[in-house]
Scaffold this motif. Structure first.
Motif, PDB file in Angstrom:
ATOM      1  N   ARG A 148       2.318  -5.328  14.113  1.00 54.22           N
ATOM      2  CA  ARG A 148       1.258  -5.509  15.123  1.00 54.22           C
ATOM      3  C   ARG A 148       0.021  -6.163  14.509  1.00 54.22           C
ATOM      4  NH1 ARG A 148       0.709   0.285  18.174  1.00 54.22           N
ATOM      5  NH2 ARG A 148       2.588   0.246  19.437  1.00 54.22           N
ATOM      6  N   CYS A 149      -0.369  -5.702  13.311  1.00 53.77           N
ATOM      7  CA  CYS A 149      -1.595  -6.245  12.711  1.00 53.77           C
ATOM      8  C   CYS A 149      -1.422  -7.718  12.349  1.00 53.77           C
ATOM      9  CB  CYS A 149      -2.004  -5.435  11.488  1.00 53.77           C
ATOM     10  SG  CYS A 149      -0.826  -5.462  10.138  1.00 53.77           S
TER      11      CYS A 149
ATOM     12  N   MET B 295      -7.098  -5.011  14.138  1.00 52.17           N
ATOM     13  CA  MET B 295      -5.895  -4.612  13.396  1.00 52.17           C
ATOM     14  C   MET B 295      -5.870  -3.095  13.212  1.00 52.17           C
ATOM     15  SD  MET B 295      -5.298  -7.575  10.578  1.00 52.17           S
ATOM     16  CE  MET B 295      -6.486  -6.906   9.466  1.00 52.17           C
ATOM     17  N   ILE B 296      -7.045  -2.514  13.075  1.00 51.76           N
ATOM     18  CA  ILE B 296      -7.123  -1.053  12.904  1.00 51.76           C
ATOM     19  C   ILE B 296      -6.664  -0.374  14.190  1.00 51.76           C
ATOM     20  CG2 ILE B 296      -8.679   0.877  12.468  1.00 51.76           C
ATOM     21  CD1 ILE B 296     -10.552  -1.255  11.098  1.00 51.76           C
ATOM     22  N   ASP B 297      -7.151  -0.880  15.310  1.00 52.58           N
ATOM     23  CA  ASP B 297      -6.817  -0.253  16.592  1.00 52.58           C
ATOM     24  C   ASP B 297      -5.340  -0.361  16.941  1.00 52.58           C
ATOM     25  OD1 ASP B 297      -9.275   0.748  17.120  1.00 52.58           O
ATOM     26  OD2 ASP B 297      -9.904  -0.824  18.512  1.00 52.58           O
ATOM     27  N   VAL B 298      -4.717  -1.474  16.586  1.00 54.52           N
ATOM     28  CA  VAL B 298      -3.315  -1.634  16.986  1.00 54.52           C
ATOM     29  C   VAL B 298      -2.352  -0.917  16.041  1.00 54.52           C
ATOM     30  CG1 VAL B 298      -3.749  -3.862  18.080  1.00 54.52           C
ATOM     31  CG2 VAL B 298      -2.900  -3.810  15.727  1.00 54.52           C
ATOM     32  N   CYS B 299      -2.813  -0.555  14.855  1.00 55.10           N
ATOM     33  CA  CYS B 299      -1.929   0.125  13.890  1.00 55.10           C
ATOM     34  C   CYS B 299      -1.509   1.482  14.460  1.00 55.10           C
ATOM     35  CB  CYS B 299      -2.654   0.313  12.560  1.00 55.10           C
ATOM     36  SG  CYS B 299      -1.613   1.072  11.305  1.00 55.10           S
ATOM     37  N   PRO B 300      -0.200   1.719  14.602  1.00 56.51           N
ATOM     38  CA  PRO B 300       0.231   2.970  15.238  1.00 56.51           C
ATOM     39  C   PRO B 300       0.117   4.175  14.304  1.00 56.51           C
ATOM     40  CG  PRO B 300       2.144   1.686  14.575  1.00 56.51           C
ATOM     41  CD  PRO B 300       0.937   0.855  14.241  1.00 56.51           C
ATOM     42  N   VAL B 301      -0.008   3.902  13.015  1.00 55.26           N
ATOM     43  CA  VAL B 301      -0.115   4.983  12.027  1.00 55.26           C
ATOM     44  C   VAL B 301      -1.424   4.813  11.258  1.00 55.26           C
ATOM     45  CG1 VAL B 301       2.375   5.340  11.809  1.00 55.26           C
ATOM     46  CG2 VAL B 301       1.263   3.599  10.416  1.00 55.26           C
ATOM     47  N   GLY B 302      -1.548   5.487  10.151  1.00 52.74           N
ATOM     48  CA  GLY B 302      -2.818   5.429   9.420  1.00 52.74           C
ATOM     49  C   GLY B 302      -2.844   4.414   8.298  1.00 52.74           C
ATOM     50  N   ALA B 303      -2.082   3.335   8.460  1.00 51.00           N
ATOM     51  CA  ALA B 303      -2.019   2.360   7.371  1.00 51.00           C
ATOM     52  C   ALA B 303      -3.293   1.530   7.285  1.00 51.00           C
ATOM     53  CB  ALA B 303      -0.809   1.447   7.558  1.00 51.00           C
ATOM     54  N   LEU B 304      -3.888   1.232   8.415  1.00 58.30           N
ATOM     55  CA  LEU B 304      -5.124   0.452   8.406  1.00 58.30           C
ATOM     56  C   LEU B 304      -6.226   1.330   8.984  1.00 58.30           C
ATOM     57  CD1 LEU B 304      -3.637  -2.914   9.650  1.00 58.30           C
ATOM     58  CD2 LEU B 304      -4.684  -2.559   7.430  1.00 58.30           C
TER      59      LEU B 304
ATOM     60  N   PRO C  65      -3.946   2.415  -2.458  1.00 55.72           N
ATOM     61  CA  PRO C  65      -4.698   1.889  -1.304  1.00 55.72           C
ATOM     62  C   PRO C  65      -5.564   0.709  -1.742  1.00 55.72           C
ATOM     63  CG  PRO C  65      -5.086   4.240  -1.616  1.00 55.72           C
ATOM     64  CD  PRO C  65      -4.338   3.773  -2.803  1.00 55.72           C
ATOM     65  N   ILE C  66      -5.672  -0.277  -0.881  1.00 56.00           N
ATOM     66  CA  ILE C  66      -6.513  -1.422  -1.245  1.00 56.00           C
ATOM     67  C   ILE C  66      -7.446  -1.799  -0.092  1.00 56.00           C
ATOM     68  CG2 ILE C  66      -4.955  -2.480  -2.940  1.00 56.00           C
ATOM     69  CD1 ILE C  66      -4.099  -4.432  -0.683  1.00 56.00           C
ATOM     70  N   ASP C  67      -8.549  -2.404  -0.451  1.00 58.90           N
ATOM     71  CA  ASP C  67      -9.478  -2.926   0.553  1.00 58.90           C
ATOM     72  C   ASP C  67      -9.022  -4.328   0.926  1.00 58.90           C
ATOM     73  OD1 ASP C  67     -11.035  -0.688   0.368  1.00 58.90           O
ATOM     74  OD2 ASP C  67     -12.327  -1.526  -1.192  1.00 58.90           O
TER      75      ASP C  67
ATOM     76  N   LYS D 258      -9.425  -0.577   5.147  1.00 63.70           N
ATOM     77  CA  LYS D 258      -8.662  -0.059   4.005  1.00 63.70           C
ATOM     78  C   LYS D 258      -7.178  -0.066   4.385  1.00 63.70           C
ATOM     79  CE  LYS D 258      -9.929   2.661   0.596  1.00 63.70           C
ATOM     80  NZ  LYS D 258     -10.514   2.181  -0.675  1.00 63.70           N
ATOM     81  N   LEU D 259      -6.349  -0.560   3.491  1.00 65.55           N
ATOM     82  CA  LEU D 259      -4.898  -0.567   3.728  1.00 65.55           C
ATOM     83  C   LEU D 259      -4.220   0.495   2.866  1.00 65.55           C
ATOM     84  CD1 LEU D 259      -2.170  -1.774   4.739  1.00 65.55           C
ATOM     85  CD2 LEU D 259      -2.314  -3.392   2.868  1.00 65.55           C
TER      86      LEU D 259
END
Lengths: 445, 317
Positions: free
Chosen positions: B165-166, B206-215, B146-148, B154-155
């Motif tokens: 999307r992001c 970008m966090i809100d549009v991410c459909p999974v927990g990647a961001l 994981p990286i900031d 956090k990605l």
């Protein structure tokens, strides 16, 4: 002895490779002395752009990049209602395993390609055209650039060509070397300076293409046939070939044959003659037995010897769009781009397929999930089977994955990855099962 | 704008010409709406990538009734007058959707128990509705540390399904985009350009549009499971954005601030980073009232509403 030896050898009409052995053909002077650029003189003087399109339609020329879509019809789709510029683009991103025909034209006869570019651009009303060439073919790029300079210097490119009032600028643009950039919309993205990802169609490039303007993308071989068509007429071209497969086709033959190389064949030539006659492939190396053929580049279904020589109906298989596709994917294949890969009985189909799968996995652009994930999954399963770590369930899994990739992706790369897998398991299932049972490749010592 | 009629899963609906099959289905609502993992109505050019919204067009139009030869991406295919579409009524579509789900899960870790997106994850929902009980894969998943990518984001690339999307948010909402997709195929990854960090005013979307927990939101990570929080609609006067948000509270403490999402999980308004990250005091906000959450969502746990019992109709009388 092979039955092929009684087959009479006929000389194919040479349209693309006619003067290919003439020394210095890549230079303007030599090309011009041999009658080069006469089609441009004739066309700009005697034909309107729409008449050129009509002539190409009438000739029956089909796209030689793989899909085989009628070239004139493709030109007919271009949106001429807008005031936007129109673009004509040459697809020189040849990079499919087994296909190496276009570079031959670019390297030895670049002026024929440029002549075709002028004709196509004139027909479409394009004022700027591009030759998009694979980055690795840098030496060919240099040759084409030199030829473009010569064409400019002699008044065949630039402002007011031959005093006709028609002007054209032609550029040769190298790509980054990704296979996907051979897909026309990915090519357009790349040409615009972006990541070479395919666009979702519709809209098709004829409506929204390069820089959102109407664009036609044609293959090198398709474009190189245009000078002959305009010089000799559509009727002369359509008299060559068979049924809906008109004209000649370059075939790059490789694998376990005595004479690998690039051949210009008249469409309709029997496959058996192509493989066994001395004029073409010269038979299988070391007198071995033919095992399988991939007829149109690595993206088409593989066929075993009995189905590549004869259709399921027992008729001789011909080198034509229709005959090779006879029987659908159950018992047929495709002419594709003409990459003819011949395998003798020493070939491990699983290993061969693994090579193809590795290629498609590496070259998937990664945009859509079936292709991005499925190609890698298939490669890993094939690696397991080839290494003797596979299970019987893996064989069915391979078929299932290929089925779920096919038709579900943005561009045809997914299909290209799936078809060889599905066909190899269909026709050579025993070989996959032997790998699993023996836990090694049955052909390895 | 002319109106066209389209039939989706035997339900006819009239929509404006040029509407996509997906949006026509959304007009009907309910189970006939195909799932989407990459399409986002607020982002131009999104959709067509995940292939989870593929549907069967059994009849092209009244003029040309031929069926379309392949399944089509409903988010990118416009309806035609007289088009007949099959979604949940087509076994072929359902089988393919199951396969697509498996493809999406192929390189996605099943770390829902520790993932901050649990309960709000579209892939979790898709998997629950269409996935297999067992996986057919034995291959190792790809892994990344994981990286900031900025001081608040956090990605977790392991979880990314490359929906783009992001990237589109960064491209369309922010200036000086510094992140995108690197690599090809399943080697593709979302990444910032070397040494760059994302610190744009609207990057938090970008966090809100991410459909999974990647961001994920670094100010909220591991603070609470989302279903233990209570969402409230709130607003503030913001010079940068609409200021309309959802406050996710535990007790009186604001744990997280997000944009307001509709029933398809899409933001109604993009909000700025100031509202999202810098205002976590109750006094910063005018609270409008509890956020209405779809009853089927796990977030509605502990947020029971009184439901009026429908009258039972006696068809025999």
């Amino acid at each position: 002895m092979f039955a092929h030896q009684s087959i009479p050898v006929t000389m194919a009409q040479q349209i693309l490779l006619n003067n290919i052995k003439v020394p210095g053909l890549a230079s303007f002077d030599v090309y011009r002395k041999l009658g080069g650029y006469t089609s441009v003189e004739k066309t700009l003087k005697n034909f309107t752009p729409d008449e050129v399109t009509a002539e190409v339609k009438k000739s029956g020329l089909r796209g030689r990049g793989g899909a085989g879509f009628p070239a004139g019809m493709k030109w007919g789709f271009i949106d001429k209602s807008t005031n936007n510029p129109r673009y004509f683009v040459c697809n020189f991103d040849e990079s499919e395993p087994g296909t190496f025909k276009d570079r031959h034209i670019g390297q030895l006869n670049p002026h024929q390609l440029i002549e075709g570019m002028i004709l196509g651009s004139y027909a479409l009303g394009a004022r700027t055209s591009y030759i998009y060439i694979r980055g690795e073919l840098f030496y060919v790029l240099r040759i084409i650039e030199k030829a473009i300079e010569e064409a400019y210097a002699n008044g065949f490119l630039g402002e007011n060509i031959l005093g006709s009032g028609y002007s054209l600028d032609l550029y040769c643009q190298p790509g980054g070397g990704a296979y996907i950039c051979g897909e026309e919309t990915a090519l357009i993205e790349s040409l615009e300076g972006k990541r070479g990802n395919p666009r979702i169609k519709p809209p098709f490039p004829a409506i929204v293409g390069l820089y959102d303007c109407p664009t036609v993308v044609n293959n090198v071989e398709t474009i190189s046939a245009l000078p002959w068509i305009m010089n000799n007429g559509a009727d002369a071209y359509s008299a060559i070939g068979i049924a809906n497969s008109k004209g000649t086709k370059l075939i790059s033959a490789c694998g376990h044959i005595n004479k690998p190389g690039i051949y210009e064949i008249e469409l309709g030539l029997p496959v058996e003659e192509f493989i066994y006659s001395d004029q073409y492939c010269g038979g299988i190396r070391n007198g071995n037995k033919l095992k399988a053929v991939v007829a149109g580049g690595s993206s088409v279904p593989i066929l075993p010897a009995e189905l590549i020589l004869k259709t399921a109906k027992g008729e001789p298989r011909l080198m034509s769009y229709e005959s090779l596709a006879e029987g659908g994917f159950e018992t047929g294949t495709m002419l594709g781009s003409g990459g003819f890969i011949v395998m003798d009985d020493t070939t491990c189909i699983v290993k061969n397929l693994l090579t193809f799968a590795r290629f498609y996995h590496h070259e998937s652009c990664g945009q859509c999930s079936p292709c991005r994930e499925g190609t890698g999954w298939m490669e890993k399963i094939l690696q397991r089977i080839e290494d003797g770590r596979g299970t019987m369930k893996d064989i069915d899994l391979l078929v299932g994955i290929s089925k779920h990739i096919e038709g579900n992706t943005i561009c045809p790369l997914g299909d290209a990855a799936a078809w060889p897998v599905a066909s190899a398991v269909r026709h050579f299932r025993q070989e996959f099962e032997d790998h699993v049972k023996l836990q090694r490749c049955p052909l390895s010592k | 704008m002319s109106l066209v009629k389209v039939t989706i899963d035997n339900i006819e609906v009239e929509v404006e010409s040029g509407t996509t099959i997906l949006n026509a289905a959304r007009k009907i609502g309910g189970a006939v709406v195909p799932p989407t993992m990459c399409y986002y109505s607020k982002l131009e050019g999104s959709g067509g990538k995940c292939r989870s919204c593929l549907v069967k067009v059994a009849q092209g139009s009244t003029k040309d009734p031929r069926p379309m030869p392949k399944l089509v991406a409903s988010c990118r295919t416009a309806v035609m007058d007289g088009m007949v579409v099959q979604n949940i009524t087509s076994p072929e579509v359902m089988e393919n959707r199951r396969a697509i789900t498996e493809f999406l899960l192929l390189n996605h870790p099943l770390d829902c128990p520790v993932c901050d997106q649990a309960g709000e994850c579209h892939l979790q929902d898709l998997s629950y509705e269409h996935g297999l009980v067992d996986t057919e894969t034995v291959e190792e998943r790809r892994t990344f540390a994981p990286i900031d990518i900025g001081d608040k984001i956090k990605l977790h690339m392991n979880r990314c399904i490359l929906c783009y999307r992001c990237v589109m948010v960064a491209d369309q909402l922010t200036d000086q985009r510094v992140h995108g997709v690197l690599g090809r195929g399943d080697h593709s990854e979302i990444s910032t350009h070397i040494t760059k960090a994302i610190d744009n005013d609207f990057s938090g979307n970008m966090i809100d549009v991410c459909p999974v927990g990647a961001l994920t939101d670094k100010t909220f990570r591991f603070k609470s499971r989302v279903w233990f929080t209570k969402p409230f609609d709130a607003h503030r006067d913001c010079p940068k954005c609409s200021g309309k948000v959802v406050l996710w509270k535990k007790g009186d403490e604001i744990l997280r601030v997000t944009g307001r999402k509709d029933k398809y999980g899409e933001l109604e308004d993009f909000i700025c980073n100031d509202c999202r990250f810098e205002h976590k005091e109750n006094t910063d906000w005018t609270i409008e009232g509890p956020r209405k959450i779809e009853r089927h969502s796990v977030i509605s746990q502990n947020h029971y509403e009184k439901i009026s019992k429908p009258e039972i109709q006696d068809n025999n009388s």
